[in-house]
Design an enzyme around this catalytic site. Structure first.
Site, PDB file in Angstrom:
ATOM      1  N   ASP A  26       0.829  -1.207   0.000  1.00 29.57           N
ATOM      2  CA  ASP A  26       0.000   0.000   0.000  1.00 29.57           C
ATOM      3  C   ASP A  26       0.865   1.258   0.000  1.00 29.57           C
ATOM      4  O   ASP A  26       2.034   1.244   0.379  1.00 29.57           O
ATOM      5  CB  ASP A  26      -0.954   0.016   1.192  1.00 29.57           C
ATOM      6  CG  ASP A  26      -0.235  -0.143   2.532  1.00 29.57           C
ATOM      7  OD1 ASP A  26       0.824  -0.799   2.571  1.00 29.57           O
ATOM      8  OD2 ASP A  26      -0.735   0.390   3.545  1.00 29.57           O
TER       9      ASP A  26
ATOM     10  N   GLU B 275      -0.783  -1.886   5.196  1.00 23.78           N
ATOM     11  CA  GLU B 275       0.110  -1.858   6.353  1.00 23.78           C
ATOM     12  C   GLU B 275       0.024  -0.531   7.087  1.00 23.78           C
ATOM     13  O   GLU B 275       0.220  -0.466   8.291  1.00 23.78           O
ATOM     14  CB  GLU B 275       1.558  -2.107   5.906  1.00 23.78           C
ATOM     15  CG  GLU B 275       2.551  -2.335   7.036  1.00 23.78           C
ATOM     16  CD  GLU B 275       3.054  -1.063   7.703  1.00 23.78           C
ATOM     17  OE1 GLU B 275       3.335  -1.092   8.912  1.00 23.78           O
ATOM     18  OE2 GLU B 275       3.152  -0.029   7.000  1.00 23.78           O
ATOM     19  N   GLU B 276      -0.281   0.534   6.348  1.00 18.89           N
ATOM     20  CA  GLU B 276      -0.146   1.883   6.885  1.00 18.89           C
ATOM     21  C   GLU B 276      -1.251   2.325   7.832  1.00 18.89           C
ATOM     22  O   GLU B 276      -1.032   3.200   8.658  1.00 18.89           O
ATOM     23  CB  GLU B 276      -0.053   2.897   5.730  1.00 18.89           C
ATOM     24  CG  GLU B 276       1.205   2.760   4.865  1.00 18.89           C
ATOM     25  CD  GLU B 276       2.469   3.222   5.584  1.00 18.89           C
ATOM     26  OE1 GLU B 276       2.372   3.686   6.733  1.00 18.89           O
ATOM     27  OE2 GLU B 276       3.545   3.127   4.989  1.00 18.89           O
TER      28      GLU B 276
ATOM     29  N   HIS C  89       7.931   8.573   4.550  1.00 13.19           N
ATOM     30  CA  HIS C  89       6.728   9.393   4.713  1.00 13.19           C
ATOM     31  C   HIS C  89       6.967  10.859   4.334  1.00 13.19           C
ATOM     32  O   HIS C  89       6.078  11.694   4.566  1.00 13.19           O
ATOM     33  CB  HIS C  89       6.150   9.289   6.134  1.00 13.19           C
ATOM     34  CG  HIS C  89       5.578   7.931   6.440  1.00 13.19           C
ATOM     35  ND1 HIS C  89       4.484   7.753   7.254  1.00 13.19           N
ATOM     36  CD2 HIS C  89       5.941   6.685   6.047  1.00 13.19           C
ATOM     37  CE1 HIS C  89       4.211   6.461   7.355  1.00 13.19           C
ATOM     38  NE2 HIS C  89       5.098   5.790   6.622  1.00 13.19           N
TER      39      HIS C  89
END
Length: 395
Positions: free
Chosen positions: A81, A139-140, A366
């Site tokens: 993702d 996952e995020e 990020h």
């Protein structure tokens, strides 16, 4: 066998890079990775493997590769993702989906594992046992794909599981590992505060939600400073204060969003308990009503010492001087990773692969300008390949 695997990986390095660039250019956020999942599944179409789709609470894919005879069962996991971030890298293969970006390296995780899996498929008559390739969605953000796949039963027969993460603050050629507690657990929290709105000139007739929330934000830090043992790791963060209104209006309600991080589940439970205590006090002190959702989704990542030692032994025996420079034991990270969901049920280890770009300035995961050194893809593939062969062979 190992030499054949390494040679195959060398021959397919450019394909690995091309796949990474495809995923980077076509990112999709958690639980929305429909085209990404299709691309991954199509890659395995027609191959002599079992492909299970929609595993867990969304788009997870598990590919089972059977060796030439029964043996150990090893899992390898990569997430796919992306994040809701507007990309600023200027790369020729930058995101074509505005506001969405692979800013954490999951494009690279997926690409290296797809090629490694295919090479293992080509050589499946030369090794014994079973390898399950776990392509994980979401996952995020909670509810995470890792938790749902781990609880699905599809992996319950595994003996061990391994995974890696790319980090640009580690040099290319370095693999960083931690035995025992390696990543923090993380709980998402959403707090709604309901007051009584009114005119800015008559505060005595209202219960100001902003004043109550401001008091809470400050008092939350006393949980860490006065309620948690100083020897225990704990962090409480409020990252969103949603209280937009007008200058002459006393705010009626607002929402706070944040997270709590910890290395010990008991500390995580203590944080939740203390937040709820503060909320009860807030209601009494400010005459407001509160509501909190506290999501337990990312447990601390505990690298099992036996599997960590096995992985490091494989890297030091085969990798150093060949495709990597060093394996370094490092401290635990306050970051969270839902690979911990698998490690609650299956012995294994999760390691960090250095991917520092050649550029002068390094941007961390990020960040809108995050990028990886694509030379790290072949390093990850070979490292996990060596770990896999070692795990399959050792009884």
């Amino acid at each position: 066998m190992r030499e054949k695997l390494m040679n195959l990986l060398n021959e397919r390095e450019e394909e690995m890079i091309a796949l990474r660039r495809y995923f980077h250019e076509n990112p999709e956020t958690s639980h929305q990775e429909y085209k990404t999942a299709d691309k991954i599944a199509d890659f395995y179409a027609g191959k002599d493997v079992k492909v299970e789709r929609n595993v867990g609470n969304g788009l997870g894919i598990v590919v089972t590769i059977q060796g030439n005879k029964p043996g150990k069962k090893i899992g390898l996991r990569a997430d796919f993702d992306a994040l809701p971030i507007m990309e600023e890298t200027g790369l020729p293969f930058a995101s074509q989906n505005p506001g969405v970006m692979h800013a954490c390296g999951h494009d690279g995780h997926t690409a290296y594992l797809m090629i490694l899996a295919d090479c293992l498929i080509q050589l499946k008559e030369e090794w014994s046992g079973t390898v399950k390739i776990v392509h994980q969605h979401a996952e995020e953000v909670p509810p995470s794909g890792g938790k749902s796949i781990a609880e699905s039963g599809v992996l319950e027969d595994l003996d061990e599981i391994y995974g890696i993460h790319f980090f640009p603050d580690f040099e290319l050629g370095e693999i960083n590992y931690t035995s025992g507690w390696a990543f923090a657990g993380c709980s998402d929290l959403t707090i709604k505060i309901q007051g009584k709105g009114g005119h800015g000139s008559m505060p005595h007739l209202s219960n100001d939600a902003i004043v109550a929330a401001s008091s809470l934000v400050m008092n939350l830090q006393t949980i860490v400073s006065r309620r948690i043992n100083p020897y225990d790791m704990a962090v409480v963060t409020i990252g969103s204060f949603e209280g937009v209104g007008a200058s002459n209006v006393i705010k009626d309600n607002l929402i706070l969003r944040g997270d709590a991080r910890y290395m010990d589940m008991e500390v995580g439970k203590k944080i939740e308990k203390e937040i709820r205590n503060l909320l009860r006090g807030l209601e009494e002190s400010f005459g407001v009503e509160t509501e909190m959702e506290y999501l337990w989704d990312y447990p601390p990542v505990y690298n099992h010492p036996e599997q960590t030692e096995k992985a490091v032994r494989a890297l030091e025996k085969f990798g150093i001087g060949e495709y990597m420079e060093k394996a370094v034991a490092g401290p635990a990270s306050n970051g969270a990773e839902d690979f911990g969901q698998y490690l609650l049920k299956i012995p294994g280890a999760f390691m960090n692969v250095g991917c520092k770009p050649d550029a002068e300035e390094c941007y961390m995961n990020h960040h809108p300008k995050f990028d990886i050194n694509e030379k790290a893809l072949i390093i990850a593939a070979k490292a996990v390949g060596d770990i896999t062969l070692t795990a399959l062979e050792e009884q």
